[in-house]
Design an enzyme around this catalytic site. Structure first.
Site, PDB file in Angstrom:
ATOM      1  N   THR A   1      42.039  12.080  43.754  1.00  0.00           N
ATOM      2  CA  THR A   1      41.114  11.968  42.634  1.00  0.00           C
ATOM      3  C   THR A   1      41.193  13.204  41.752  1.00  0.00           C
ATOM      4  O   THR A   1      41.407  14.313  42.239  1.00  0.00           O
ATOM      5  CB  THR A   1      39.664  11.807  43.129  1.00  0.00           C
ATOM      6  OG1 THR A   1      39.307  12.973  43.893  1.00  0.00           O
ATOM      7  CG2 THR A   1      39.509  10.578  44.000  1.00  0.00           C
TER       8      THR A   1
ATOM      9  N   ALA B   1      65.810  -0.549  36.532  1.00  0.00           N
ATOM     10  CA  ALA B   1      64.386  -0.606  36.173  1.00  0.00           C
ATOM     11  C   ALA B   1      63.663  -1.669  36.985  1.00  0.00           C
ATOM     12  O   ALA B   1      62.863  -2.448  36.460  1.00  0.00           O
ATOM     13  CB  ALA B   1      64.217  -0.868  34.670  1.00  0.00           C
TER      14      ALA B   1
ATOM     15  N   CYS C   1      48.273  -2.984  31.463  1.00  0.00           N
ATOM     16  CA  CYS C   1      49.694  -2.672  31.326  1.00  0.00           C
ATOM     17  C   CYS C   1      50.112  -2.458  29.883  1.00  0.00           C
ATOM     18  O   CYS C   1      51.250  -2.066  29.614  1.00  0.00           O
ATOM     19  CB  CYS C   1      50.530  -3.770  31.971  1.00  0.00           C
ATOM     20  SG  CYS C   1      50.475  -3.723  33.772  1.00  0.00           S
TER      21      CYS C   1
END
Length: 356
Positions: A149, A57, A24
């Protein structure tokens, strides 16, 4: 074995060597993201069935299907935070499912998002990444039902995660109320660990702590959502504890106070941070929101770096009424989150974070 070594070093380069960031910590800095969203065009269509969208958010979108069901939809993906492909897959999948749990929902299925440098990584390595994600989804009781993919310059893996929640049990990041108590489910320090790992300075014991924390599913979420007095839930990820606590404060128009001495930390994190093992994302996070954080005098020198430390697959941050604290901590304990702790409170006032 050096904790930073891949599971089969003769067959593939280190996964973390192929990416400019990891976990992250790859997130676009909060200040930059705000500017991008402000320039993204006309106001979004908001049908009445959309219970949660972009406005605060929050961790996922929520769409009402009927009187008893709402769909929770989210996606999360990133570049490797560890070199072991199987563990990378597990961490990325655990992190993606966390957003469903943070809304009070239960996952029902996932789709895989896979972008890989196929000319640099053996197919066995890519397969191990996918297998790690599938095993986490299996542990959550859901299938990986499809995906997409592409051939990519950097390795990227994650999930689209879908879940269900009763419309009355949706728990947003914006529901905190003055007088609430803040509880954090997992210790901080994943970003610090990852910085040390990338420089091959993370020992085996701390590596095991990293894997254990980042692959622990945030299963308390839907159980917490059923409790009376549970007002807000979010998960702490790339913007760090300070960033996600500020989102909670801004969404509810309240002040959030955190007692730094009560914040749980992963073993050895303070020492590693003091030695300079911090991520660039921590500094970018602070540049984006530091003006809204009040740091009390006398805090440890590492407090700023740790409160903005990007967490990959971090813990749930919840705001609940004081009379619900015992029940909340009991849920965390039953689900195996022995480090869950009261870390602060919610107070009336302009939206900001005070760290004391």
């Amino acid at each position: 074995m050096n904790a930073s070594a891949p599971s089969n070093p003769s067959a593939a380069p280190r996964l973390t060597s192929l990416s400019h960031g990891g976990g992250c910590g790859c997130k676009i800095a909060p200040g930059v993201l705000s500017q991008i969203l402000a320039q993204s065009g006309a106001a979004a269509l908001v049908p009445p069935e959309l219970l949660v969208g972009l406005e605060t958010a929050d961790d996922a979108a929520v769409y009402r299907l009927n009187d008893s069901q709402a769909l929770v939809a989210t996606t999360d993906f990133f570049m490797p935070i560890v070199d072991d492909p199987y563990e990378f897959g597990r961490i990325a999948a655990t992190n993606a499912l966390s957003d469903v749990y943070a809304m009070g929902g239960k996952p029902i299925m996932a789709l895989a998002l896979v972008a890989m440098p196929v000319n640099q990584l053996p197919l066995e390595t890519i397969g191990a990444i996918l297998r790690g994600g599938q095993d986490v989804c299996r542990a959550a009781g859901i299938p990986v039902a499809g995906g997409h993919t592409i051939d990519s310059v950097e390795p990227i893996y994650g999930l689209v995660a879908l879940g269900l929640v009763h419309p009355d049990r949706v728990r947003r990041n914006a529901g905190a109320r003055p007088g609430d108590v803040l509880i954090l489910g997992k210790p901080l320090g994943v970003g610090v660990y990852s910085a040390a790992l990338k420089k091959e300075q993370l020992d085996e014991a701390h590596y095991r702590e990293l894997i254990a924390s980042t692959t622990r599913l945030n299963t308390p979420g839907p159980l917490l959502a059923e409790l009376d007095g549970m007002h807000a839930i979010t998960d702490v990820t790339g913007f760090g504890l300070a960033g996600h606590a500020l989102e909670m404060a801004r969404g509810a128009g309240v002040a959030v106070h955190i007692d730094w001495a009560r914040v749980p930390l992963l073993p050895g994190v303070e020492q590693l941070a003091a030695q300079g093992f911090v991520t660039g994302a921590s500094a970018r996070n602070w540049a984006g929101y530091g003006a809204d954080v009040q740091l009390a005098a006398g805090l440890p020198a590492t407090a700023q770096a740790l409160v903005s430390d990007p967490q990959t697959s971090g813990g749930l941050l919840v705001a609940c009424a004081s009379e619900a604290v015992g029940d909340v901590l009991a849920v965390f304990e039953r689900e195996g989150f022995e480090h869950a702790a009261v870390v602060g409170s919610v107070q009336a006032g302009p939206a900001h974070l005070a760290l004391r």
